[in-house]
Design a protein around this motif. Structure first.
Motif, short mmCIF file in Angstrom:
data_model
loop_
_atom_site.label_atom_id
_atom_site.label_comp_id
_atom_site.label_asym_id
_atom_site.label_seq_id
_atom_site.Cartn_x
_atom_site.Cartn_y
_atom_site.Cartn_z
N LEU A 66 0.75 -1.40 -0.12
CA LEU A 66 0.00 0.12 0.07
C LEU A 66 0.74 1.31 -0.09
N ASN A 67 1.77 1.14 0.84
CA ASN A 67 2.61 2.37 0.99
C ASN A 67 1.87 3.64 1.05
N SER A 68 2.04 4.64 0.11
CA SER A 68 1.39 5.95 0.36
C SER A 68 0.33 5.93 -0.61
N LYS A 69 -0.15 4.80 -1.03
CA LYS A 69 -1.34 4.55 -2.01
C LYS A 69 -2.69 4.75 -1.50
N MET A 70 -2.97 4.70 -0.01
CA MET A 70 -4.09 4.20 0.50
C MET A 70 -5.25 5.15 0.10
N ASP A 71 -4.97 6.34 0.20
CA ASP A 71 -6.08 7.51 -0.15
C ASP A 71 -6.45 7.46 -1.68
N LYS A 72 -5.54 7.38 -2.59
CA LYS A 72 -5.83 7.06 -4.12
C LYS A 72 -6.65 5.71 -4.21
N VAL A 73 -6.50 4.69 -3.50
CA VAL A 73 -7.06 3.43 -3.68
C VAL A 73 -8.56 3.47 -3.13
N ILE A 74 -8.73 4.17 -1.92
CA ILE A 74 -10.13 4.49 -1.31
C ILE A 74 -11.03 5.40 -2.17
N GLU A 75 -10.42 6.39 -2.59
CA GLU A 75 -11.12 7.48 -3.76
C GLU A 75 -11.35 6.42 -5.02
N GLU A 76 -10.57 5.73 -5.56
CA GLU A 76 -10.97 4.77 -6.67
C GLU A 76 -12.00 3.96 -6.45
N TYR A 109 -15.50 3.67 -8.75
CA TYR A 109 -15.77 2.54 -9.58
C TYR A 109 -16.90 1.50 -8.73
N CYS A 110 -17.00 1.40 -7.57
CA CYS A 110 -17.78 0.59 -6.92
C CYS A 110 -19.19 1.32 -6.32
N ASN A 111 -18.95 2.47 -5.98
CA ASN A 111 -20.00 3.16 -5.24
C ASN A 111 -20.71 2.51 -4.05
N PRO A 112 -19.82 2.13 -2.94
CA PRO A 112 -20.51 1.32 -2.06
C PRO A 112 -20.91 2.22 -0.82
N ASP A 113 -21.66 1.53 0.01
CA ASP A 113 -22.33 2.47 1.22
C ASP A 113 -21.54 2.80 1.91
N SER A 114 -20.50 1.97 2.25
CA SER A 114 -19.22 2.47 3.29
C SER A 114 -18.01 1.67 2.85
N ILE A 115 -16.92 2.39 3.11
CA ILE A 115 -15.59 1.71 3.14
C ILE A 115 -15.00 1.81 4.54
N SER A 116 -14.19 0.79 4.90
CA SER A 116 -13.58 0.69 6.32
C SER A 116 -12.25 0.27 6.08
N CYS A 117 -11.27 0.67 6.76
CA CYS A 117 -10.07 0.19 6.79
C CYS A 117 -9.51 -0.44 8.03
N TYR A 118 -8.94 -1.31 8.18
CA TYR A 118 -8.51 -1.89 9.60
C TYR A 118 -7.01 -2.43 9.41
N PRO A 119 -6.02 -1.49 9.96
CA PRO A 119 -4.54 -1.96 9.91
C PRO A 119 -4.31 -2.85 10.81
N ASN A 120 -3.05 -3.11 11.00
CA ASN A 120 -2.51 -4.05 11.99
C ASN A 120 -2.68 -5.21 12.17
N MET A 121 -2.97 -6.11 11.00
CA MET A 121 -3.26 -7.39 11.19
C MET A 121 -2.27 -8.31 10.64
N ALA A 122 -2.20 -9.56 11.37
CA ALA A 122 -1.13 -10.47 10.83
C ALA A 122 -2.04 -11.70 10.38
N LEU A 123 -1.24 -12.45 9.36
CA LEU A 123 -1.95 -13.55 8.77
C LEU A 123 -1.21 -14.77 9.26
N ILE A 124 -1.81 -15.65 9.87
CA ILE A 124 -1.23 -17.19 9.99
C ILE A 124 -1.79 -18.13 9.26
#
Length: 445
Positions: free
Chosen positions: A347-357, A361-376
């Motif tokens: 993601l680096n510095s692309k987060m705001d651009k991704v959210i806006e796009e 394109y998708c016209n969602p009712d809501s967008i939520s971001c949850y950082p700091n997740m680990a995958l096992i």
């Protein structure tokens, strides 16, 4: 026809003369070890330098017109020391001088870096009294710098059928015009696999400083059990999720030929290590093979009423990440929601651009971001169609107070991917491992 073992020895296995002696003993203990692939000398201790790193540094300095004599003198001292201590008659000074002059006169980065393996190959062949075969004569790259397997196979068959015992440096090859091209770091693993496939080897041995792979990261789990047998698919799953295994590209040449890989410890050669086998080897029902994982992911979740009836929304969502050159790890879905999990480094510095796009394109009712997740990843062919494996995993996590934020299991049932908070990562890894260890179900066929 006599069986052939191809043996690759890593940088730690050939770091100094003492290690060379161990390597010779291993090779001479089995006459089937006919083709040997050396890496460049690695670190002898934590304060030492890898020879490849020093060679990269020499090239960098030379390319800017700066003096690299001081750095190169470290390389010279290292190789001369090995030769002197092994009492070799080899004129290593002449070869070292020739390489230094070529770097000084503008030799490429790949050429410079590859000389670590080249020099170690010459020394090892002299010490073993095996024939030296320059990898540039065998490993072919096309004019665009891509590995050319068919041309390589022809050269291997033409050259090695005439040589009973040989040393072939790892990590590099050459274009038809002689220009040296290297694989990515750790590429000696790839060279070994290519040679093993090319000579129709019975076994590809990969010698290093550990006795195979462990069930979990020993920095997190205390004294994890070794993995005795693992198949290629399991290996891919564990390595993708961060387990420190051999170079991924090294798997394919031998996998396609059905040649097993044995990861062994140069310092404790009597230990069996880990055997990597084809994908059809059966396993005991209920076993897991390994646990691995990575931290620092972000979940981007979109919600939209009646999403399940809207054609093309998933394609639109995925295209946003594709056009921004962001790799996606997982895409869990619900009736009216889709989550995309990506690495923070992507993601680096692309987060705001991704959210806006996504909004456009998708016209969602809501967008939520949850950082700091680990995958096992909990991986094992023994999990397929086994009852109770998932229950055991999630009971262990629940009893340890770990909040599970995501669950994903593919149709192959080879793994279960679990998302947890970064701060719960170590606790979750230990809880899962201990749940299976207590019932002695880990890693034993």
């Amino acid at each position: 026809m006599k069986e052939i073992i191809v043996a690759k020895f890593g940088g730690s296995s050939l770091a100094d003369s003492t290690q060379f002696i161990k390597v010779k003993d291993i090779i001479k203990a089995d006459s089937r070890r006919r083709y040997i692939i050396p890496s460049a000398p690695g670190k002898r201790n934590s304060k030492d330098h890898k020879i490849t790193d020093l060679l990269y540094m020499c090239h960098q300095l030379a390319s800017h017109g700066l003096n690299f004599e001081e750095v190169y003198s470290i390389i010279e001292k290292r190789y001369k020391g090995i030769c002197d201590e092994l009492d070799l008659s080899l004129n290593i000074d002449e070869i070292l001088t020739e390489i230094k002059e070529k770097i000084k006169n503008g030799a490429s980065r790949d050429y410079s870096a590859s000389r670590g393996e080249y020099l170690n190959g010459i020394i090892l062949s002299n010490y073993l009294d095996f024939e030296f075969i320059d990898a540039a004569e065998l490993i072919v790259f096309d004019n665009k710098g891509y590995f050319a397997p068919e041309d390589t196979q022809k050269k291997i068959e033409l050259k090695l059928t005439k040589i009973s015992y040989g040393v072939i440096p790892g990590f590099y090859g050459a274009k038809e015009n002689g220009e040296i091209v290297s694989f990515s770091r750790g590429g000696s693993d790839i060279t070994g696999a290519i040679i093993a496939n090319g000579v129709k080897g019975k076994l590809y041995e990969n010698w290093t400083d550990v006795s195979g792979f462990l069930m979990a990261d020993p920095r997190i789990v205390k004294n994890p059990k070794p993995i005795e047998i693992i198949n290629y698919k399991e290996l891919r799953e564990l390595s993708y999720m961060g387990a420190p295994v051999l170079h991924e590209e090294a798997i394919f040449p031998v996998k396609n030929a059905g040649i097993p890989i044995n990861i062994k410890n140069t310092n404790i050669p009597e230990e069996p290590g880990t055997m990597i086998v084809n994908d059809y080897t059966p396993a005991s029902l209920g076993n897991i093979t390994g646990i691995s994982g990575k931290k620092d992911f972000t979940v981007i979740s979109i919600e939209k009423t009646l999403m399940n009836s809207e054609t093309g929304i998933l394609r639109k969502l995925i295209s946003v990440f594709e056009t921004n050159d962001i790799s996606i790890e997982h895409v869990p879905t619900g009736i009216d929601s889709i989550s995309v999990i990506v690495s923070n480094s992507e993601l680096n510095s692309k987060m705001d651009k991704v959210i806006e796009e996504i909004r456009i394109y998708c016209n969602p009712d809501s967008i939520s971001c949850y950082p700091n997740m680990a995958l096992i990843a909990v991986v094992g062919r023994g999990m397929i169609k086994a009852k109770g494996v998932s229950a055991k995993v999630f009971t262990a996590l629940g009893n340890s107070g770990v909040n599970v934020r995501m669950i994903s299991q593919g149709s192959s049932e080879l793994n279960i991917i679990i998302g947890v908070e970064n701060e719960d990562f170590d606790l979750a890894m230990r809880a899962i491992y201990e749940a299976f260890e207590n019932e002695d179900l880990i890693g034993v066929d």
